[in-house]
Design an enzyme around this catalytic site. Structure first.
Site, mmCIF file in Angstrom:
data_model
loop_
_atom_site.group_PDB
_atom_site.id
_atom_site.type_symbol
_atom_site.label_atom_id
_atom_site.label_comp_id
_atom_site.label_asym_id
_atom_site.label_seq_id
_atom_site.Cartn_x
_atom_site.Cartn_y
_atom_site.Cartn_z
ATOM 1 N N GLU A 85 -2.343 -17.050 55.192
ATOM 2 C CA GLU A 85 -1.452 -16.773 56.334
ATOM 3 C C GLU A 85 -0.007 -17.057 55.933
ATOM 4 O O GLU A 85 0.322 -18.160 55.499
ATOM 5 C CB GLU A 85 -1.864 -17.618 57.545
ATOM 6 C CG GLU A 85 -1.143 -17.173 58.801
ATOM 7 C CD GLU A 85 -1.652 -17.859 60.060
ATOM 8 O OE1 GLU A 85 -2.864 -18.102 60.175
ATOM 9 O OE2 GLU A 85 -0.818 -18.152 60.928
ATOM 10 N N LYS A 280 -6.055 -24.691 66.259
ATOM 11 C CA LYS A 280 -6.158 -23.707 65.173
ATOM 12 C C LYS A 280 -4.952 -23.854 64.250
ATOM 13 O O LYS A 280 -5.068 -23.805 63.024
ATOM 14 C CB LYS A 280 -6.233 -22.290 65.770
ATOM 15 C CG LYS A 280 -6.493 -21.191 64.758
ATOM 16 C CD LYS A 280 -5.250 -20.634 64.114
ATOM 17 C CE LYS A 280 -5.572 -19.500 63.154
ATOM 18 N NZ LYS A 280 -4.405 -19.067 62.391
ATOM 19 N N ASP A 296 -15.150 -28.812 51.753
ATOM 20 C CA ASP A 296 -15.912 -27.851 52.547
ATOM 21 C C ASP A 296 -15.202 -27.635 53.891
ATOM 22 O O ASP A 296 -15.308 -28.466 54.797
ATOM 23 C CB ASP A 296 -17.327 -28.423 52.733
ATOM 24 C CG ASP A 296 -18.224 -27.558 53.586
ATOM 25 O OD1 ASP A 296 -17.715 -26.646 54.270
ATOM 26 O OD2 ASP A 296 -19.433 -27.802 53.579
ATOM 27 N N HIS A 393 7.501 -15.957 61.974
ATOM 28 C CA HIS A 393 6.246 -15.365 61.550
ATOM 29 C C HIS A 393 6.465 -13.960 60.977
ATOM 30 O O HIS A 393 5.972 -13.631 59.906
ATOM 31 C CB HIS A 393 5.308 -15.311 62.760
ATOM 32 C CG HIS A 393 3.904 -14.989 62.402
ATOM 33 N ND1 HIS A 393 3.035 -15.950 61.939
ATOM 34 C CD2 HIS A 393 3.224 -13.830 62.418
ATOM 35 C CE1 HIS A 393 1.881 -15.381 61.685
ATOM 36 N NE2 HIS A 393 1.968 -14.097 61.965
HETATM 37 C C1 MEV Z 1 -1.016 -19.297 64.182
HETATM 38 O O1 MEV Z 1 -1.847 -19.200 63.055
HETATM 39 C C2 MEV Z 1 -1.023 -20.709 64.728
HETATM 40 C C3 MEV Z 1 -0.253 -20.917 66.040
HETATM 41 O O2 MEV Z 1 -0.720 -19.983 67.006
HETATM 42 C C4 MEV Z 1 -0.509 -22.330 66.465
HETATM 43 C C5 MEV Z 1 0.010 -22.664 67.850
HETATM 44 O O3 MEV Z 1 0.083 -21.782 68.701
HETATM 45 O O4 MEV Z 1 0.243 -23.866 68.075
HETATM 46 C C6 MEV Z 1 1.204 -20.658 65.841
#
Ligand code: MEV
Length: 438
Positions: A85, A280, A296, A393
């Site tokens: 990513e 995430k 792992d 991003h």
């Molecule tokens: C993207 O991989 C992760 C985010 O969505 C985490 C978040 O929203 O805190 C940017």
């Protein structure tokens, strides 16, 4: 053409590829070459990778990058990260730099206990099973004495075996709930070997137990397996600073920033839809280090998310407070990882990653991973509550879009320059590329 195949695993690699190409790619040489392009010229290295798994056809690359300038407990670390990513390593590095001038990250390993269970059925009363268990417990422990000899020398081994009555949940269901210390090994193989030995010993001793009836002597072992839920293998990482040291802009004063940040974390604590995405983002940082260090990531993921739901509702793994002008942001997360065994001494890049981290023990690696997760979450929340996530991003994604459209180096340079001052959107990138190509 039937896509069923028997004895596939016994075929040679070339024959496996031929089968795939014939059945799925119409015999395409180009598809075959795509697989082969990723083979390593070094035959031994290629064989090493082939043998990590079954039916291996080629290698699947992940970018391996580093995030420098992480001050953790007053020591500087350069953190290896394997992740595809585009914005993750950049966000980690930026967060590292930000906190470096504000005291860095502080970490503590809270505990390191691993868990394994023998799940079995017993057709008798809890009282009878309990007195049998108490009698045979020393024999159970004795049964693994040779298995745990070297682990004990390293300061680990079995901590305890508990008999748990689970008959309220599933008829006749009991378990041996076993706890272990596995020191610098993740310990999955060690734990599973111990559990299978406990299971065999339990079954054998029950089959001749005089206080048991015929039915009770027939203990049925359902399964013996470690648990990836390790709420007592826990690490904490924290950053804190005076509110006045937080970003201060015309749009958002430092105090407003702190309050908005705390509120964003509070939302993730209370709202599962947000918590999942929030966590995430944390795992973006953690998994990247987990993979780079040969651990792992499925085990780590499963354990982390289970921990996030430990109070009955899925919640944030990080927390933030404001207390007497001090802003504190921290994570508490279970991380069962190893720095010996598994891939750690097999995969050449994993070895480099661990060397770069100055050969950490498992506890130190837990701390580094927790820091990577906290840094990542800091970066994400910082963007979300200020510019929004898309700005950074899409900038990082720009090269991916250009590569998808086979942009030349010159085209890339011109377009990257253009977007230093303009907002990146997919369609705008294509438009700029078309303009250049006209
Ligand atoms: C993207 O991989 C992760 C985010 O969505 C985490 C978040 O929203 O805190 C940017």
């Amino acid at each position: 053409m039937s896509k069923k195949v028997s004895g596939f695993s016994k075929l040679k690699k070339a024959a496996k590829i031929d089968w795939l190409i014939e059945h799925f790619f119409n015999g395409s040489e180009q598809a075959k070459n795509t697989l082969k392009t990723y083979w390593n010229d070094d035959k031994e290295l290629q064989q090493l990778h082939d043998e990590f798994s079954e039916n291996t056809l080629t290698n699947f690359y992940l970018p391996f990058g580093i995030a420098p300038n992480f001050t953790i407990n007053n020591k500087i670390h350069t953190i290896p990260m394997a992740i595809e990513e585009s914005s993750v390593v950049a966000a980690a590095s930026k967060a590292a730099k930000f906190w470096d001038s504000r005291g860095g990250f502080k970490t503590t390993v809270i505990n390191t206990e691993k868990i394994g269970q023998v799940h079995f059925s017993f057709l008798g009363t809890n009282e009878k099973l309990n007195s049998f268990f108490n009698k045979i417990k020393p024999q159970l422990i004795e049964s693994i004495s040779s298995i745990q000899a070297s682990m004990k020398k390293r300061g680990g081994g079995l901590l305890d075996i508990e008999l748990r009555d689970k008959t309220n949940e599933v008829d006749n269901y009991y378990q041996l709930h076993c706890t272990f210390e596995t020191v610098d090994a993740m310990g999955a193989n060690f734990i599973n070997t111990c559990l299978e030995e406990f299971a065999a010993t339990l079954k054998r001793l029950a089959s001749t137990e005089s206080i048991f009836s015929e039915r009770e002597r027939e203990i049925e072992i359902i399964m013996s397996i470690l648990s990836n839920y390790v709420p007592n293998c826990l690490v904490r990482a924290e950053v804190s600073c005076l509110i006045s040291d937080l970003p201060n802009t015309p749009q958002l004063s430092a105090l407003e920033y702190a309050e908005k940040f705390v509120r964003a974390v509070r939302i993730a604590e209370k709202e599962p839809f947000r918590a999942v995405t929030h966590n995430k983002g944390i795992m973006n940082g953690i998994d990247a280090v987990v993979i780079a260090t040969g651990n792992d990531f499925r085990a780590i993921e499963a354990g982390a998310h289970a921990y996030a739901a430990k109070d009955g509702q899925y919640s944030s793994l990080t927390h933030a407070t404001i207390d007497n002008d001090v802003f504190t942001f921290y994570i508490e997360i279970p991380l069962a990882v190893g720095t010996i065994g598994g891939l750690t001494s097999l995969h050449p890049v994993v070895k480099l990653a661990l060397e770069m981290l100055e050969k950490p023990n498992a506890k130190e690696l837990m701390e580094i991973m927790a820091v990577a997760g906290l840094a990542q979450n800091f970066g994400a929340i910082n963007s979300l509550i200020t510019t929004g996530i898309q700005k950074g991003h899409m900038k990082m994604h720009l090269l991916n879009i250009l590569n998808q459209h086979n942009a030349s180096e010159d085209e890339k340079n011109t377009i990257v320059k253009h977007f230093e001052k303009n907002t990146v959107t997919h369609s705008e990138v294509i438009h700029q590329l078309e303009l250049l190509r006209k």
